[in-house]
Write a protein that holds these residues in place. Structure first.
Motif, PDB file in Angstrom:
ATOM      1  N   LYS A  12      47.619  43.597  13.475  1.00  0.00           N
ATOM      2  CA  LYS A  12      46.863  44.233  14.240  1.00  0.00           C
ATOM      3  C   LYS A  12      47.312  44.152  15.834  1.00  0.00           C
ATOM      4  N   LYS A  13      47.297  44.866  16.752  1.00  0.00           N
ATOM      5  CA  LYS A  13      47.403  44.490  18.146  1.00  0.00           C
ATOM      6  C   LYS A  13      46.439  45.159  19.124  1.00  0.00           C
ATOM      7  N   VAL A  14      46.281  44.459  20.289  1.00  0.00           N
ATOM      8  CA  VAL A  14      45.180  45.153  21.313  1.00  0.00           C
ATOM      9  C   VAL A  14      46.132  45.528  22.344  1.00  0.00           C
ATOM     10  N   VAL A  15      45.818  46.603  22.916  1.00  0.00           N
ATOM     11  CA  VAL A  15      46.808  47.134  24.319  1.00  0.00           C
ATOM     12  C   VAL A  15      45.719  47.348  25.182  1.00  0.00           C
ATOM     13  N   TYR A  16      45.919  46.418  26.361  1.00  0.00           N
ATOM     14  CA  TYR A  16      45.053  46.698  27.566  1.00  0.00           C
ATOM     15  C   TYR A  16      45.806  47.506  28.623  1.00  0.00           C
ATOM     16  N   ARG A  17      44.998  48.497  29.130  1.00  0.00           N
ATOM     17  CA  ARG A  17      45.483  49.315  29.975  1.00  0.00           C
ATOM     18  C   ARG A  17      44.716  49.646  31.428  1.00  0.00           C
ATOM     19  N   ALA A  18      45.101  49.274  32.324  1.00  0.00           N
ATOM     20  CA  ALA A  18      44.321  49.166  33.631  1.00  0.00           C
ATOM     21  C   ALA A  18      44.007  50.660  34.307  1.00  0.00           C
ATOM     22  N   ILE A  19      42.845  51.058  34.400  1.00  0.00           N
ATOM     23  CA  ILE A  19      42.505  52.151  34.999  1.00  0.00           C
ATOM     24  C   ILE A  19      43.027  52.014  36.687  1.00  0.00           C
ATOM     25  N   ASP A  20      42.811  50.946  37.110  1.00  0.00           N
ATOM     26  CA  ASP A  20      42.904  50.987  38.886  1.00  0.00           C
ATOM     27  C   ASP A  20      43.451  49.451  38.780  1.00  0.00           C
ATOM     28  N   VAL A  21      44.645  49.288  39.495  1.00  0.00           N
ATOM     29  CA  VAL A  21      45.202  48.032  39.648  1.00  0.00           C
ATOM     30  C   VAL A  21      45.173  47.719  41.316  1.00  0.00           C
ATOM     31  N   SER A  22      44.569  48.568  42.210  1.00  0.00           N
ATOM     32  CA  SER A  22      44.556  48.399  43.480  1.00  0.00           C
ATOM     33  C   SER A  22      43.892  47.034  43.742  1.00  0.00           C
ATOM     34  N   LYS A  23      43.107  46.357  43.149  1.00  0.00           N
ATOM     35  CA  LYS A  23      42.295  45.287  43.482  1.00  0.00           C
ATOM     36  C   LYS A  23      43.418  43.968  42.772  1.00  0.00           C
ATOM     37  N   PHE A  24      44.323  44.078  42.102  1.00  0.00           N
ATOM     38  CA  PHE A  24      45.032  43.122  41.733  1.00  0.00           C
ATOM     39  C   PHE A  24      46.540  43.090  42.263  1.00  0.00           C
ATOM     40  N   ALA A  25      47.001  44.081  42.792  1.00  0.00           N
ATOM     41  CA  ALA A  25      48.417  44.092  43.118  1.00  0.00           C
ATOM     42  C   ALA A  25      48.853  43.039  44.124  1.00  0.00           C
ATOM     43  N   GLU A  26      47.746  42.657  45.153  1.00  0.00           N
ATOM     44  CA  GLU A  26      48.283  41.742  46.223  1.00  0.00           C
ATOM     45  C   GLU A  26      48.300  40.291  45.598  1.00  0.00           C
ATOM     46  N   GLU A  27      47.271  39.931  44.831  1.00  0.00           N
ATOM     47  CA  GLU A  27      47.337  38.734  44.268  1.00  0.00           C
ATOM     48  C   GLU A  27      48.221  38.404  43.241  1.00  0.00           C
ATOM     49  N   TYR A  28      48.837  39.408  42.423  1.00  0.00           N
ATOM     50  CA  TYR A  28      49.755  39.313  41.343  1.00  0.00           C
ATOM     51  C   TYR A  28      51.179  39.634  41.700  1.00  0.00           C
ATOM     52  N   LEU A  29      51.328  40.294  42.884  1.00  0.00           N
ATOM     53  CA  LEU A  29      52.688  40.979  43.319  1.00  0.00           C
ATOM     54  C   LEU A  29      52.904  40.500  44.703  1.00  0.00           C
ATOM     55  N   PHE A  30      52.179  41.170  45.455  1.00  0.00           N
ATOM     56  CA  PHE A  30      52.612  41.075  47.309  1.00  0.00           C
ATOM     57  C   PHE A  30      52.382  39.768  47.767  1.00  0.00           C
ATOM     58  N   ARG A  31      51.651  39.008  47.253  1.00  0.00           N
ATOM     59  CA  ARG A  31      51.300  37.535  47.803  1.00  0.00           C
ATOM     60  C   ARG A  31      52.639  36.517  47.747  1.00  0.00           C
ATOM     61  N   MET A  32      53.617  37.215  46.931  1.00  0.00           N
ATOM     62  CA  MET A  32      54.848  36.246  46.470  1.00  0.00           C
ATOM     63  C   MET A  32      55.950  36.333  47.633  1.00  0.00           C
ATOM     64  N   GLY A  33      55.735  37.378  48.607  1.00  0.00           N
ATOM     65  CA  GLY A  33      56.619  37.301  49.723  1.00  0.00           C
ATOM     66  C   GLY A  33      55.961  37.623  50.946  1.00  0.00           C
ATOM     67  N   HIS A  34      56.813  37.544  52.154  1.00  0.00           N
ATOM     68  CA  HIS A  34      56.139  37.992  53.413  1.00  0.00           C
ATOM     69  C   HIS A  34      56.346  39.414  53.592  1.00  0.00           C
ATOM     70  N   LYS A  35      57.121  40.020  53.054  1.00  0.00           N
ATOM     71  CA  LYS A  35      57.525  41.303  53.339  1.00  0.00           C
ATOM     72  C   LYS A  35      57.845  41.928  51.762  1.00  0.00           C
ATOM     73  N   VAL A  36      57.385  43.139  51.647  1.00  0.00           N
ATOM     74  CA  VAL A  36      57.602  43.613  50.150  1.00  0.00           C
ATOM     75  C   VAL A  36      58.182  45.017  50.573  1.00  0.00           C
ATOM     76  N   LEU A  37      59.480  45.117  49.761  1.00  0.00           N
ATOM     77  CA  LEU A  37      60.344  46.688  50.022  1.00  0.00           C
ATOM     78  C   LEU A  37      60.012  47.440  48.551  1.00  0.00           C
ATOM     79  N   LEU A  38      59.201  48.588  48.703  1.00  0.00           N
ATOM     80  CA  LEU A  38      59.091  49.292  47.295  1.00  0.00           C
ATOM     81  C   LEU A  38      60.052  50.562  47.600  1.00  0.00           C
TER      82      LEU A  38
END
Length: 249
Positions: A1-27
């Protein structure tokens, strides 16, 4: 068996888990479409971002989009429209004899209907259909084949590179609305009223980009779902100008 987690809204987590890794982010993406909604979905304050738009380097005349609608593919009308869809697809295959292409079905129901109802030998032997297990294998078969094969797929609207002679035409059978039976889709719709239309438009633009991959590529796109006209009329502002310029009036 496996469990899949799917986020409804990631807006509260993007800064902590992605954007804080650099001073400027290019998307970068060709299908952001609505920068304001995109920024909001990632929790980016409008004052903290800058948007740069670049025109497509691919000439519009190399990627014409024909609105050759044959009937509604909605759940209430699809049974009446499927036979007309088959006839239209066969006519397009006739017009592109000797050329590779892709048919974007959006659902397995449409894919299976076309596969088992297009019985003309010259067309039937060209069509390559896949399931969830052999998608990549069928794609490789299409790429490596010397024959004018045609991909019949509900799930190749993105991440597929059909450059050059790998696809000279593509067919959009149905407006690719997200599946309303998915509870995550409904929750995202309730949280962001514009999300549903934006995802649909993004999927259409991505589908139309599978066959034109550089400045010299040429491919024709056919949109066959009659519901396209209503969707585009209501949401034309979402679509980029480069997409609009390719539509044959």
């Amino acid at each position: 068996k496996k469990v899949v987690y799917r986020a409804i809204d990631v807006s509260k987590f993007a800064e902590e888990y992605l954007f804080r890794m650099g001073h400027k982010v290019l998307l970068m993406s060709a299908t952001i479409l609505d920068p304001e909604s995109f920024a909001k979905s990632l929790g980016i304050p409008c004052d903290d971002c800058e948007v740069i738009r670049m025109p497509s380097p691919f000439p519009a005349e190399n990627r014409p989009i024909f609105q050759s609608t044959i009937g509604s593919m909605s759940s209430s009308q699809i049974n009446y429209s499927l036979p007309k869809l088959k006839e239209a697809v066969e006519a397009i295959l006739d017009a592109h004899t000797g050329e590779k292409g892709i048919i974007h079905c959006h659902t397995y129901r449409i894919a299976r209907y076309l596969k088992y109802n297009i019985k003309t030998r010259k067309h039937a032997k060209r069509i390559l259909i896949h399931n969830s297990d052999n998608r990549d294998a069928i794609l490789r078969k299409h790429i490596n084949s010397k024959e004018p094969t045609v991909l019949l797929s509900p799930s190749m609207s993105e991440g597929v590179d059909l450059k050059g002679d790998l696809s000279k035409f593509q067919i959009v059978c149905k407006v690719p609305y997200p599946y309303l039976g998915d509870p995550i889709v409904k929750k995202r719709m309730n949280k962001n009223k514009g999300w549903y239309a934006l995802q649909t438009a993004k999927s259409i633009v991505q589908s139309c980009g599978r066959s034109v991959r550089n400045e010299t590529d040429q491919a024709v796109t056919y949109i066959l779902d009659n519901d396209w006209h209503n969707f585009y009329r209501k949401n034309a502002s979402i679509f980029p100008e480069d997409f609009k310029n390719a539509i044959i009036k």
